[in-house]
Write a protein that holds these residues in place. Structure first.
Motif, PDB file in Angstrom:
ATOM      1  N   PHE A   1     -47.839  40.304  50.848  1.00 10.83           N
ATOM      2  CA  PHE A   1     -46.589  40.041  50.216  1.00 10.83           C
ATOM      3  C   PHE A   1     -45.295  40.908  50.979  1.00 10.83           C
ATOM      4  CE2 PHE A   1     -49.304  37.835  47.340  1.00 10.83           C
ATOM      5  CZ  PHE A   1     -48.457  36.767  47.157  1.00 10.83           C
ATOM      6  N   LEU A   2     -46.142  41.887  51.828  1.00 19.89           N
ATOM      7  CA  LEU A   2     -44.872  42.653  52.552  1.00 19.89           C
ATOM      8  C   LEU A   2     -44.526  42.295  53.815  1.00 19.89           C
ATOM      9  CD1 LEU A   2     -46.817  46.072  52.006  1.00 19.89           C
ATOM     10  CD2 LEU A   2     -44.760  45.405  50.876  1.00 19.89           C
ATOM     11  N   PRO A   3     -43.329  42.611  54.293  1.00 16.50           N
ATOM     12  CA  PRO A   3     -42.840  42.006  55.809  1.00 16.50           C
ATOM     13  C   PRO A   3     -43.880  42.624  56.584  1.00 16.50           C
ATOM     14  CG  PRO A   3     -41.443  43.460  54.445  1.00 16.50           C
ATOM     15  CD  PRO A   3     -42.394  43.644  53.782  1.00 16.50           C
ATOM     16  N   GLN A   4     -43.797  41.789  57.614  1.00 16.56           N
ATOM     17  CA  GLN A   4     -44.626  42.160  59.076  1.00 16.56           C
ATOM     18  C   GLN A   4     -44.577  43.506  59.267  1.00 16.56           C
ATOM     19  OE1 GLN A   4     -46.628  39.409  60.461  1.00 16.56           O
ATOM     20  NE2 GLN A   4     -47.670  41.452  61.393  1.00 16.56           N
ATOM     21  N   ALA A   5     -45.637  44.130  59.444  1.00 12.71           N
ATOM     22  CA  ALA A   5     -45.554  45.714  59.692  1.00 12.71           C
ATOM     23  C   ALA A   5     -44.804  46.059  61.204  1.00 12.71           C
ATOM     24  CB  ALA A   5     -47.035  46.291  59.799  1.00 12.71           C
ATOM     25  N   ALA A   6     -44.077  47.268  60.850  1.00  9.07           N
ATOM     26  CA  ALA A   6     -43.416  47.523  62.248  1.00  9.07           C
ATOM     27  C   ALA A   6     -44.414  47.940  63.115  1.00  9.07           C
ATOM     28  CB  ALA A   6     -42.375  48.522  61.933  1.00  9.07           C
ATOM     29  N   THR A   7     -44.330  47.733  64.265  1.00  8.30           N
ATOM     30  CA  THR A   7     -44.994  48.242  65.531  1.00  8.30           C
ATOM     31  C   THR A   7     -44.734  49.933  65.624  1.00  8.30           C
ATOM     32  OG1 THR A   7     -43.656  47.940  67.373  1.00  8.30           O
ATOM     33  CG2 THR A   7     -45.156  46.458  66.711  1.00  8.30           C
ATOM     34  N   GLN A   8     -45.534  50.651  66.149  1.00  5.54           N
ATOM     35  CA  GLN A   8     -45.245  52.116  66.302  1.00  5.54           C
ATOM     36  C   GLN A   8     -44.018  52.262  67.178  1.00  5.54           C
ATOM     37  OE1 GLN A   8     -46.743  54.414  64.773  1.00  5.54           O
ATOM     38  NE2 GLN A   8     -44.960  55.777  65.541  1.00  5.54           N
TER      39      GLN A   8
ATOM     40  N   ASP B   1     -40.811  54.176  66.213  1.00 10.88           N
ATOM     41  CA  ASP B   1     -39.882  55.383  67.263  1.00 10.88           C
ATOM     42  C   ASP B   1     -38.637  55.112  67.304  1.00 10.88           C
ATOM     43  OD1 ASP B   1     -42.790  56.296  67.190  1.00 10.88           O
ATOM     44  OD2 ASP B   1     -43.368  55.642  69.199  1.00 10.88           O
ATOM     45  N   THR B   2     -38.453  53.765  67.750  1.00  9.21           N
ATOM     46  CA  THR B   2     -36.977  53.531  68.113  1.00  9.21           C
ATOM     47  C   THR B   2     -36.068  53.543  66.806  1.00  9.21           C
ATOM     48  OG1 THR B   2     -37.936  51.850  69.773  1.00  9.21           O
ATOM     49  CG2 THR B   2     -35.688  51.563  68.948  1.00  9.21           C
ATOM     50  N   ALA B   3     -36.376  53.124  65.914  1.00  9.79           N
ATOM     51  CA  ALA B   3     -35.717  53.561  64.576  1.00  9.79           C
ATOM     52  C   ALA B   3     -35.646  55.021  64.258  1.00  9.79           C
ATOM     53  CB  ALA B   3     -36.316  52.889  63.227  1.00  9.79           C
TER      54      ALA B   3
ATOM     55  N   GLY C   1     -32.973  64.553  55.082  1.00  7.66           N
ATOM     56  CA  GLY C   1     -32.534  63.686  53.886  1.00  7.66           C
ATOM     57  C   GLY C   1     -31.730  62.565  54.387  1.00  7.66           C
ATOM     58  N   LYS C   2     -30.776  62.843  55.131  1.00 10.35           N
ATOM     59  CA  LYS C   2     -30.042  61.637  55.743  1.00 10.35           C
ATOM     60  C   LYS C   2     -30.789  60.644  56.536  1.00 10.35           C
ATOM     61  CE  LYS C   2     -25.348  63.385  55.349  1.00 10.35           C
ATOM     62  NZ  LYS C   2     -24.105  62.693  55.423  1.00 10.35           N
ATOM     63  N   ILE C   3     -31.737  61.285  57.379  1.00 10.10           N
ATOM     64  CA  ILE C   3     -32.526  60.413  58.309  1.00 10.10           C
ATOM     65  C   ILE C   3     -33.291  59.437  57.691  1.00 10.10           C
ATOM     66  CG2 ILE C   3     -34.418  60.472  59.972  1.00 10.10           C
ATOM     67  CD1 ILE C   3     -32.883  63.283  61.024  1.00 10.10           C
ATOM     68  N   MET C   4     -33.985  60.042  56.488  1.00 13.57           N
ATOM     69  CA  MET C   4     -34.912  59.403  55.668  1.00 13.57           C
ATOM     70  C   MET C   4     -34.068  58.062  55.022  1.00 13.57           C
ATOM     71  SD  MET C   4     -37.827  59.938  56.638  1.00 13.57           S
ATOM     72  CE  MET C   4     -38.867  59.052  55.494  1.00 13.57           C
TER      73      MET C   4
ATOM     74  N   ILE D   1     -31.464  56.592  56.095  1.00 12.59           N
ATOM     75  CA  ILE D   1     -31.173  55.777  57.174  1.00 12.59           C
ATOM     76  C   ILE D   1     -32.483  54.638  57.335  1.00 12.59           C
ATOM     77  CG2 ILE D   1     -30.703  55.035  59.466  1.00 12.59           C
ATOM     78  CD1 ILE D   1     -29.032  57.795  59.361  1.00 12.59           C
ATOM     79  N   LEU D   2     -33.703  55.326  57.561  1.00 10.67           N
ATOM     80  CA  LEU D   2     -34.908  54.664  57.985  1.00 10.67           C
ATOM     81  C   LEU D   2     -35.540  53.927  56.775  1.00 10.67           C
ATOM     82  CD1 LEU D   2     -36.604  57.512  59.859  1.00 10.67           C
ATOM     83  CD2 LEU D   2     -35.576  55.368  60.546  1.00 10.67           C
ATOM     84  N   LYS D   3     -35.118  54.254  55.279  1.00  9.69           N
ATOM     85  CA  LYS D   3     -35.700  53.890  54.211  1.00  9.69           C
ATOM     86  C   LYS D   3     -35.718  52.462  54.264  1.00  9.69           C
ATOM     87  CE  LYS D   3     -37.586  55.015  49.692  1.00  9.69           C
ATOM     88  NZ  LYS D   3     -38.955  54.498  49.928  1.00  9.69           N
ATOM     89  N   PRO D   4     -34.190  51.816  54.296  1.00 10.50           N
ATOM     90  CA  PRO D   4     -33.968  50.698  54.128  1.00 10.50           C
ATOM     91  C   PRO D   4     -34.388  49.725  55.435  1.00 10.50           C
ATOM     92  CG  PRO D   4     -32.046  51.826  54.259  1.00 10.50           C
ATOM     93  CD  PRO D   4     -33.068  52.792  54.099  1.00 10.50           C
ATOM     94  N   ALA D   5     -34.211  50.471  56.607  1.00 11.85           N
ATOM     95  CA  ALA D   5     -34.744  49.768  57.547  1.00 11.85           C
ATOM     96  C   ALA D   5     -36.235  49.600  57.752  1.00 11.85           C
ATOM     97  CB  ALA D   5     -34.365  50.796  58.788  1.00 11.85           C
ATOM     98  N   LEU D   6     -37.088  50.197  57.369  1.00 12.99           N
ATOM     99  CA  LEU D   6     -38.444  50.277  57.419  1.00 12.99           C
ATOM    100  C   LEU D   6     -39.435  49.943  56.023  1.00 12.99           C
ATOM    101  CD1 LEU D   6     -39.035  53.236  59.882  1.00 12.99           C
ATOM    102  CD2 LEU D   6     -39.338  50.898  60.708  1.00 12.99           C
ATOM    103  N   ALA D   7     -38.610  49.874  55.175  1.00 14.28           N
ATOM    104  CA  ALA D   7     -39.177  49.629  53.820  1.00 14.28           C
ATOM    105  C   ALA D   7     -40.173  48.367  53.979  1.00 14.28           C
ATOM    106  CB  ALA D   7     -38.261  49.327  52.617  1.00 14.28           C
TER     107      ALA D   7
END
Length: 153
Positions: A92-99, A103-105, A125-128, A130-136
């Protein structure tokens, strides 16, 4: 069109598991469904796919922690049971991101934040953020956090 496609997917997975008499799978799915329903009752509204994904992620994290604990305690049978539940939840999770995608994100987020002149703990904090919604749901966020720390260090 219903905005909760993930909820529909979960409902049909439960029906399939019932028909297949897959007891273990059914238990995991029902547990997840109950968690979703509970949150909807608490919030008095339908949850979005992103919110359901967050519930799945929380349960995945709990399973990972349980597996580690059971393996350390030598309870391999119980650990295997948890691994089976983990596999069901991960569907039920989105397809896992590749390494490579991670890295790119990470690099893009670091560049964006340092480009704004933000450094130190504030940058983390700011970086995370940005990354949280992108990689959640697509990556283990604690591992991503470690990676960001290493790159900033």
């Amino acid at each position: 069109m219903s905005n909760s496609t993930l909820k529909d997917t979960l409902a049909s997975a439960i029906k399939d598991a019932m028909r297949a008499k897959a007891a273990a799978r059914l238990g995991t799915l029902r547990f997840l469904s109950a968690a979703v329903k509970q949150k909807e009752v608490d919030e008095r509204r339908e949850l979005s796919d992103a919110e359901i994904t967050a519930i799945v992620e929380k349960q995945v994290k709990q399973r990972r922690e349980s597996i580690a604990a059971f393996e350390q305690a030598g309870r391999t049978e119980t650990a295997e049971q948890e691994k089976a539940e983990l596999a069901v939840l991960q569907e039920f999770l989105p397809q896992a991101a590749t390494q490579e995608e991670i890295d790119t994100a990470v690099d893009a987020a670091i560049a964006q934040v340092t480009g704004q002149g933000v450094t130190g703990p504030a940058a983390m904090g700011k970086i995370m953020a940005i990354l949280k919604p992108a990689l959640a749901g697509k990556a283990d966020m604690s591992a991503v956090s470690q990676q960001v720390k290493r790159k900033l260090g």
